[in-house]
Design an enzyme around this catalytic site. Sequence first.
Site, PDB file in Angstrom:
ATOM      1  N   ARG A 183      -7.775  -0.411   1.018  1.00  0.00           N
ATOM      2  CA  ARG A 183      -8.302  -1.649   0.433  1.00  0.00           C
ATOM      3  C   ARG A 183      -8.695  -1.425  -1.033  1.00  0.00           C
ATOM      4  O   ARG A 183      -8.696  -2.354  -1.826  1.00  0.00           O
ATOM      5  CB  ARG A 183      -9.470  -2.174   1.284  1.00  0.00           C
ATOM      6  CG  ARG A 183     -10.667  -1.288   1.337  1.00  0.00           C
ATOM      7  CD  ARG A 183     -11.598  -1.645   2.488  1.00  0.00           C
ATOM      8  NE  ARG A 183     -11.082  -1.210   3.779  1.00  0.00           N
ATOM      9  CZ  ARG A 183     -11.695  -1.425   4.932  1.00  0.00           C
ATOM     10  NH1 ARG A 183     -12.842  -2.072   4.981  1.00  0.00           N
ATOM     11  NH2 ARG A 183     -11.179  -1.001   6.067  1.00  0.00           N
ATOM     12  N   ASP A 188     -12.176   7.034   3.784  1.00  0.00           N
ATOM     13  CA  ASP A 188     -10.972   6.766   4.574  1.00  0.00           C
ATOM     14  C   ASP A 188     -10.578   5.282   4.519  1.00  0.00           C
ATOM     15  O   ASP A 188      -9.502   4.903   4.971  1.00  0.00           O
ATOM     16  CB  ASP A 188     -11.200   7.205   6.027  1.00  0.00           C
ATOM     17  CG  ASP A 188      -9.908   7.363   6.803  1.00  0.00           C
ATOM     18  OD1 ASP A 188      -8.827   7.347   6.169  1.00  0.00           O
ATOM     19  OD2 ASP A 188      -9.972   7.500   8.042  1.00  0.00           O
ATOM     20  N   ASP A 221      -2.606  10.137   3.944  1.00  0.00           N
ATOM     21  CA  ASP A 221      -4.002   9.728   4.079  1.00  0.00           C
ATOM     22  C   ASP A 221      -4.751  10.744   4.930  1.00  0.00           C
ATOM     23  O   ASP A 221      -4.716  10.698   6.159  1.00  0.00           O
ATOM     24  CB  ASP A 221      -4.072   8.326   4.715  1.00  0.00           C
ATOM     25  CG  ASP A 221      -5.513   7.827   4.827  1.00  0.00           C
ATOM     26  OD1 ASP A 221      -6.417   8.472   4.236  1.00  0.00           O
ATOM     27  OD2 ASP A 221      -5.729   6.792   5.493  1.00  0.00           O
ATOM     28  N   LYS A 237       0.848  -1.211   0.000  1.00  0.00           N
ATOM     29  CA  LYS A 237       0.000   0.000   0.000  1.00  0.00           C
ATOM     30  C   LYS A 237       0.875   1.250   0.000  1.00  0.00           C
ATOM     31  O   LYS A 237       1.683   1.452   0.900  1.00  0.00           O
ATOM     32  CB  LYS A 237      -0.918  -0.009   1.229  1.00  0.00           C
ATOM     33  CG  LYS A 237      -1.697   1.297   1.443  1.00  0.00           C
ATOM     34  CD  LYS A 237      -2.635   1.222   2.654  1.00  0.00           C
ATOM     35  CE  LYS A 237      -3.263   2.577   2.965  1.00  0.00           C
ATOM     36  NZ  LYS A 237      -4.123   2.549   4.168  1.00  0.00           N
ATOM     37  N   LYS A 292     -10.183  12.715   8.389  1.00  0.00           N
ATOM     38  CA  LYS A 292      -9.772  12.230   9.704  1.00  0.00           C
ATOM     39  C   LYS A 292      -9.809  13.372  10.716  1.00  0.00           C
ATOM     40  O   LYS A 292      -9.730  14.536  10.337  1.00  0.00           O
ATOM     41  CB  LYS A 292      -8.336  11.692   9.625  1.00  0.00           C
ATOM     42  CG  LYS A 292      -8.204  10.347   8.931  1.00  0.00           C
ATOM     43  CD  LYS A 292      -6.758   9.867   8.970  1.00  0.00           C
ATOM     44  CE  LYS A 292      -6.561   8.561   8.242  1.00  0.00           C
ATOM     45  NZ  LYS A 292      -7.190   7.411   8.895  1.00  0.00           N
ATOM     46  N   GLU A 333      -9.484   3.761   2.056  1.00  0.00           N
ATOM     47  CA  GLU A 333      -8.924   3.871   0.697  1.00  0.00           C
ATOM     48  C   GLU A 333      -7.887   2.800   0.410  1.00  0.00           C
ATOM     49  O   GLU A 333      -7.693   2.414  -0.741  1.00  0.00           O
ATOM     50  CB  GLU A 333      -8.305   5.265   0.493  1.00  0.00           C
ATOM     51  CG  GLU A 333      -6.866   5.466   1.012  1.00  0.00           C
ATOM     52  CD  GLU A 333      -6.691   5.252   2.504  1.00  0.00           C
ATOM     53  OE1 GLU A 333      -7.684   5.367   3.244  1.00  0.00           O
ATOM     54  OE2 GLU A 333      -5.556   4.949   2.949  1.00  0.00           O
ATOM     55  N   ASP A 363       1.517   6.147   5.666  1.00  0.00           N
ATOM     56  CA  ASP A 363       0.574   5.245   5.004  1.00  0.00           C
ATOM     57  C   ASP A 363       1.095   4.621   3.699  1.00  0.00           C
ATOM     58  O   ASP A 363       0.373   3.913   3.009  1.00  0.00           O
ATOM     59  CB  ASP A 363      -0.750   5.988   4.765  1.00  0.00           C
ATOM     60  CG  ASP A 363      -1.961   5.100   4.967  1.00  0.00           C
ATOM     61  OD1 ASP A 363      -1.808   4.034   5.592  1.00  0.00           O
ATOM     62  OD2 ASP A 363      -3.046   5.459   4.486  1.00  0.00           O
TER      63      ASP A 363
END
Length: 489
Positions: A343, A339, A262, A257, A269, A341, A280
């Site tokens: 996956r 959020d 993020d 990833k 967030k 994102e 991230d």
Amino acid sequence: MIHLKSVDLKKEKMESLVIPVCEDKNVFEDKIIISLIRKAKKIKEFKGGKDDEVIFYNLSEVQAERVILIGLGKFEKIDIETLRAAAGKAVKELIKKKLSNVLIAIPPAKKINMEMTSLLAAMLEGAYLGNHVFDKYKKEKKHTPIKKINFLVKPDETRKYSRLSSRIKTICQGTILAREWVSTPSNDKRPEHFSRSIVSLARKENLKVTVLGEKELKQKKFGAIMAVAAGSQSKPRMVILEHNPKRSKGAVVLVGKGVTFDSGGINLKSSAGLTEMKLDMSGAASVAATLITAAKLKSKFRVVGILPIVENMVSGNASRPGDIIKSYDGKTVEIGNTDAEGRLILIDAISYGIKKYKPRTLIDMATLTGACIVALGEKIAGTFSFDDKLAEDIILSGQKTHERCWRLPMPEEYKELLKSDFADLNNMSSTRYGGAITAALFLSEFVKDTRWAHIDIAGPAYAKKESSYCGAGGTGFGVRLLCDLLDKL
Ligand code: BES
Ligand code: ZN
Ligand code: ZN
């Protein structure tokens, strides 16, 4: 520079000599070292307990300017990690004292019921990793890494373990590379920039490099990656690194990833949640560093790294909660939460990896869920697989490298939680419980019959505080784990 060296302590001049001391048992055979330990144990405050320390200056027994004795704790409790940590801590302390060279004594392996190779590997790792300082962004460089670290071995051992020593060095360089990428702030690693950095280092090691830019991603219908990237001014990339040795059958695909920041997107967030979200892209950092390392080590196995790299931002173009997108595989997904994102970009990378490389095994590594940190804390990665042998191999590599992994289940009935009224799937679970598991189950919908594992490194990818062989920031978690694992797959 780290070397294995055989010297006469009485004659060899050096700045410091470090001796690890066991609390309740003498394990050394060397007479000089035994006498130095005896001397230290006469001092009231030094028992050899974990973290005890005593320093002698200008002793007559040895030529070292200073002898530092560090406690390992009780014999029964000493394991490989105790020694890795001791070497790391010693090096870190010497850096703080602004020293530049050191000789570290190694307890005889047999006497502490260990294999010399694993004992030596661990101490080398502790020293290499403890000697890393990330101060690129500081004007005043307070800490300089130690120039010369030697490990005291017997005369015949310098050659015997030279290959091991150079392998450990290469793997630790990989870990440090991943650490630096992760610690780099998001303004200096936006997708174009981060991918360029990966590409230039990968090319140097003769990896086959392919980069899919925005146009190709759109053309090839990577709908999930495009949806996550939509809110950012910075364009997405998919970087593919291939290590293709001759005569190797079947590939192992690693997916990482790579969200360079993020923000959460429209499901922004909270302030607390936003801190450290530069981390991230840790999965991509570890996978890229693993490929570079595999190439340097001339691994015999074919490995492919697939790195979807995006920035998850808020803007007038950002994807909205409720939007429905079509993934590369063709399944539609309702974005229940912008959020979640990670996956989304992973399913496109996984589907592509399976279609293009038909891998024997596919492993993805990702800072995927806060829920995994709630479940296992900050030091242990969640591990998911339907394949018992693969899960077991990952857990064993985790024990060996102390990049610990713990298996979590993927119960079929929890798949209910990912249903959408309008699309094939929702990226958000309908309950707030078991978030690490539902995220893994979401990915599982795209792996077909490929032997697959998912490693959620949201906790251990980043350290708020320094520890024995790692500074605050990116930990490089996953590189040592994957390098060990690749030989088994
Ligand atoms: N990048 C985060 C996960 C994360 C959280 C990593 C904390 C490291 C530290 C991920 O994209 C995320 O935001 N996940 C959400 C999922 C939820 C919206 C279903 C989470 O964990 O809250
Ligand atoms: Zn997120
Ligand atoms: Zn994320």
